[in-house]
Design a protein around this motif. Sequence first.
Motif, PDB file in Angstrom:
ATOM      1  N   LYS A  42      -1.527 -23.251  -7.389  1.00  0.00           N
ATOM      2  CA  LYS A  42      -2.160 -24.468  -6.885  1.00  0.00           C
ATOM      3  C   LYS A  42      -1.877 -24.725  -5.406  1.00  0.00           C
ATOM      4  N   TYR A  43      -0.683 -24.360  -4.948  1.00  0.00           N
ATOM      5  CA  TYR A  43      -0.323 -24.653  -3.561  1.00  0.00           C
ATOM      6  C   TYR A  43       0.423 -23.470  -2.947  1.00  0.00           C
ATOM      7  N   PHE A 102       0.129 -26.230   1.618  1.00  0.00           N
ATOM      8  CA  PHE A 102      -1.309 -26.016   1.688  1.00  0.00           C
ATOM      9  C   PHE A 102      -1.879 -25.819   0.289  1.00  0.00           C
ATOM     10  N   ASP A 103      -3.158 -26.123   0.136  1.00  0.00           N
ATOM     11  CA  ASP A 103      -3.849 -25.748  -1.092  1.00  0.00           C
ATOM     12  C   ASP A 103      -3.858 -24.224  -1.211  1.00  0.00           C
ATOM     13  N   TYR A 104      -3.802 -23.745  -2.435  1.00  0.00           N
ATOM     14  CA  TYR A 104      -3.945 -22.307  -2.662  1.00  0.00           C
ATOM     15  C   TYR A 104      -5.427 -21.951  -2.547  1.00  0.00           C
ATOM     16  N   ALA A 105      -5.736 -20.993  -1.704  1.00  0.00           N
ATOM     17  CA  ALA A 105      -7.125 -20.605  -1.487  1.00  0.00           C
ATOM     18  C   ALA A 105      -7.689 -19.951  -2.752  1.00  0.00           C
ATOM     19  N   LYS A 106      -8.815 -20.464  -3.215  1.00  0.00           N
ATOM     20  CA  LYS A 106      -9.420 -19.925  -4.422  1.00  0.00           C
ATOM     21  C   LYS A 106      -9.865 -18.485  -4.210  1.00  0.00           C
ATOM     22  N   GLY A 107      -9.641 -17.641  -5.195  1.00  0.00           N
ATOM     23  CA  GLY A 107     -10.077 -16.250  -5.105  1.00  0.00           C
ATOM     24  C   GLY A 107      -8.916 -15.320  -4.857  1.00  0.00           C
ATOM     25  N   MET A 108      -9.192 -14.233  -4.143  1.00  0.00           N
ATOM     26  CA  MET A 108      -8.186 -13.198  -3.944  1.00  0.00           C
ATOM     27  C   MET A 108      -8.462 -12.437  -2.658  1.00  0.00           C
ATOM     28  N   MET A 210     -14.610 -14.110  -6.247  1.00  0.00           N
ATOM     29  CA  MET A 210     -15.421 -12.991  -6.699  1.00  0.00           C
ATOM     30  C   MET A 210     -16.527 -13.400  -7.675  1.00  0.00           C
ATOM     31  N   THR A 211     -16.601 -14.689  -8.018  1.00  0.00           N
ATOM     32  CA  THR A 211     -17.710 -15.138  -8.865  1.00  0.00           C
ATOM     33  C   THR A 211     -18.950 -15.480  -8.042  1.00  0.00           C
ATOM     34  N   ASN A 212     -18.738 -15.881  -6.767  1.00  0.00           N
ATOM     35  CA  ASN A 212     -19.900 -16.291  -5.964  1.00  0.00           C
ATOM     36  C   ASN A 212     -19.841 -15.836  -4.503  1.00  0.00           C
ATOM     37  N   GLY A 213     -18.745 -15.207  -4.105  1.00  0.00           N
ATOM     38  CA  GLY A 213     -18.630 -14.703  -2.733  1.00  0.00           C
ATOM     39  C   GLY A 213     -18.096 -15.695  -1.723  1.00  0.00           C
ATOM     40  N   ASP A 214     -17.780 -16.921  -2.165  1.00  0.00           N
ATOM     41  CA  ASP A 214     -17.261 -17.910  -1.229  1.00  0.00           C
ATOM     42  C   ASP A 214     -15.931 -17.459  -0.623  1.00  0.00           C
ATOM     43  N   ILE A 215     -15.747 -17.773   0.650  1.00  0.00           N
ATOM     44  CA  ILE A 215     -14.542 -17.387   1.385  1.00  0.00           C
ATOM     45  C   ILE A 215     -13.742 -18.634   1.731  1.00  0.00           C
ATOM     46  N   THR A 216     -12.426 -18.576   1.564  1.00  0.00           N
ATOM     47  CA  THR A 216     -11.536 -19.661   1.971  1.00  0.00           C
ATOM     48  C   THR A 216     -10.488 -19.090   2.909  1.00  0.00           C
ATOM     49  N   VAL A 217     -10.428 -19.644   4.110  1.00  0.00           N
ATOM     50  CA  VAL A 217      -9.580 -19.125   5.179  1.00  0.00           C
ATOM     51  C   VAL A 217      -8.248 -19.867   5.209  1.00  0.00           C
ATOM     52  N   PHE A 218      -7.188 -19.137   5.530  1.00  0.00           N
ATOM     53  CA  PHE A 218      -5.867 -19.760   5.646  1.00  0.00           C
ATOM     54  C   PHE A 218      -5.091 -19.106   6.791  1.00  0.00           C
ATOM     55  N   ASP A 219      -3.858 -19.531   6.962  1.00  0.00           N
ATOM     56  CA  ASP A 219      -2.922 -19.000   7.954  1.00  0.00           C
ATOM     57  C   ASP A 219      -3.432 -19.160   9.387  1.00  0.00           C
ATOM     58  N   PHE A 220      -3.385 -20.406   9.855  1.00  0.00           N
ATOM     59  CA  PHE A 220      -3.734 -20.707  11.243  1.00  0.00           C
ATOM     60  C   PHE A 220      -2.478 -20.732  12.126  1.00  0.00           C
ATOM     61  N   ASP A 221      -1.447 -20.061  11.687  1.00  0.00           N
ATOM     62  CA  ASP A 221      -0.160 -20.094  12.364  1.00  0.00           C
ATOM     63  C   ASP A 221      -0.228 -19.556  13.796  1.00  0.00           C
ATOM     64  N   ASN A 222      -1.166 -18.640  14.062  1.00  0.00           N
ATOM     65  CA  ASN A 222      -1.302 -18.065  15.401  1.00  0.00           C
ATOM     66  C   ASN A 222      -2.374 -18.747  16.243  1.00  0.00           C
ATOM     67  N   SER A 223      -2.967 -19.807  15.724  1.00  0.00           N
ATOM     68  CA  SER A 223      -4.096 -20.431  16.415  1.00  0.00           C
ATOM     69  C   SER A 223      -3.712 -20.859  17.830  1.00  0.00           C
ATOM     70  N   MET A 224      -4.653 -20.682  18.754  1.00  0.00           N
ATOM     71  CA  MET A 224      -4.442 -21.064  20.141  1.00  0.00           C
ATOM     72  C   MET A 224      -5.789 -21.217  20.825  1.00  0.00           C
ATOM     73  N   TYR A 225      -5.783 -21.720  22.050  1.00  0.00           N
ATOM     74  CA  TYR A 225      -7.016 -21.856  22.816  1.00  0.00           C
ATOM     75  C   TYR A 225      -7.326 -20.514  23.474  1.00  0.00           C
ATOM     76  N   CYS A 226      -8.492 -20.006  23.147  1.00  0.00           N
ATOM     77  CA  CYS A 226      -8.910 -18.695  23.642  1.00  0.00           C
ATOM     78  C   CYS A 226     -10.436 -18.646  23.566  1.00  0.00           C
ATOM     79  N   PHE A 227     -11.010 -17.566  24.008  1.00  0.00           N
ATOM     80  CA  PHE A 227     -12.446 -17.367  23.881  1.00  0.00           C
ATOM     81  C   PHE A 227     -12.799 -17.173  22.405  1.00  0.00           C
ATOM     82  N   TYR A 228     -13.865 -17.853  21.964  1.00  0.00           N
ATOM     83  CA  TYR A 228     -14.296 -17.705  20.574  1.00  0.00           C
ATOM     84  C   TYR A 228     -14.593 -16.245  20.242  1.00  0.00           C
ATOM     85  N   MET A 229     -15.030 -15.496  21.230  1.00  0.00           N
ATOM     86  CA  MET A 229     -15.378 -14.099  21.022  1.00  0.00           C
ATOM     87  C   MET A 229     -14.184 -13.276  20.555  1.00  0.00           C
TER      88      MET A 229
END
Length: 334
Positions: A42-43, A102-108, A210-229
């Motif tokens: 769950k978390y 954090f919430d546990y990201a659904k899927g695998m 894997m039932t519908n292809g939805d993606i859930t993103v996690f681990d923003f620990d390295n996030s910073m201001y940079c070019f989106y590219m």
Amino acid sequence: MNNILEYSKKLYGLEGFELKAVSGHDGGRNNVFVCSKNGESKYVLRVSSLGDRSEEEYLAELEFVRFLAENGAPVANVRLSVNSRLLESLAEGDNKIYLSLFDYAKGMLISDNGYRYREGAPLSEYFVNTGKALGKIHRLSKIYAPEHKRNMYFDKYNMEYIDSLICDKYLDLKKAISRRFDEFEALPVKDETFGLVHFDFSDGNYHIDMTNGDITVFDFDNSMYCFYMFDLANLWTHAVGWYRGEKEAKKRKAGMDHYFENVLEGYRSETEVSDEFLSKLPLFIDMVLIENIVDEFECCKREGEELDFEDIEDAAMCLINDIQYAGFFEEQDE
């Protein structure tokens, strides 16, 4: 660690939950525990004790994740403690340990499924979905007004820092990095091109339902201001495994072109990226290689170990010899 986990259970109302440690990886900065109850994950509890991030940096990350989740981005949301805080801390000697849930990201992870996508669906769906998920994050980042701020890319990634981190034994590498920085720093910094990015967007940091292809993103620990590219280039570098088995360079090129066209289809359904920046993909791939090289040197310094050049040799030779696309389209020796 047991005392910390028991304390965390009280802070986050996790009594009755089983907390299982997630295996670490090279360069990992945190201790991570999956919190399960009645066999259901769950978390995710993150325990950060390295001491190289400030409280403001952690808050900036968590506030960004919460903003994304509340505005419809496919991310694993952060949970408040019983004290209604995004971030908790406790003292351990002279150091502070930071806790977040954090919430546990659904899927695998797709790697846990043997790199097989969901049955009956084409890989193109997966590629489009990754681009769409990233596009949603970037679209929201472009309107995000932070209370606390993460670091800027150029605060860390500059030649002053590289000179202090990498010894002159690797002078050719440092010169090659300097050339890339000169070009990178000349790019236009505008709201539509530069903002708060994930900075580690890859298949190790999102789950797939894997039932519908939805993606859930996690681990923003390295996030910073940079070019989106940068996030798009990082995604590109992690996709070469799909076509590594092709012996002919032109087939590997065709495969990666197909892959990136699908990623961009999904991405552009959410936000725009200019042709000017897309034409700079080889440069951004080089910048991803540089980030990986810097990370190797940092890990060795942190552990007090000597760098094994083989760990960075392929990336370093591409930079030194001006081989584009991480060498993936070079003819292979038989």
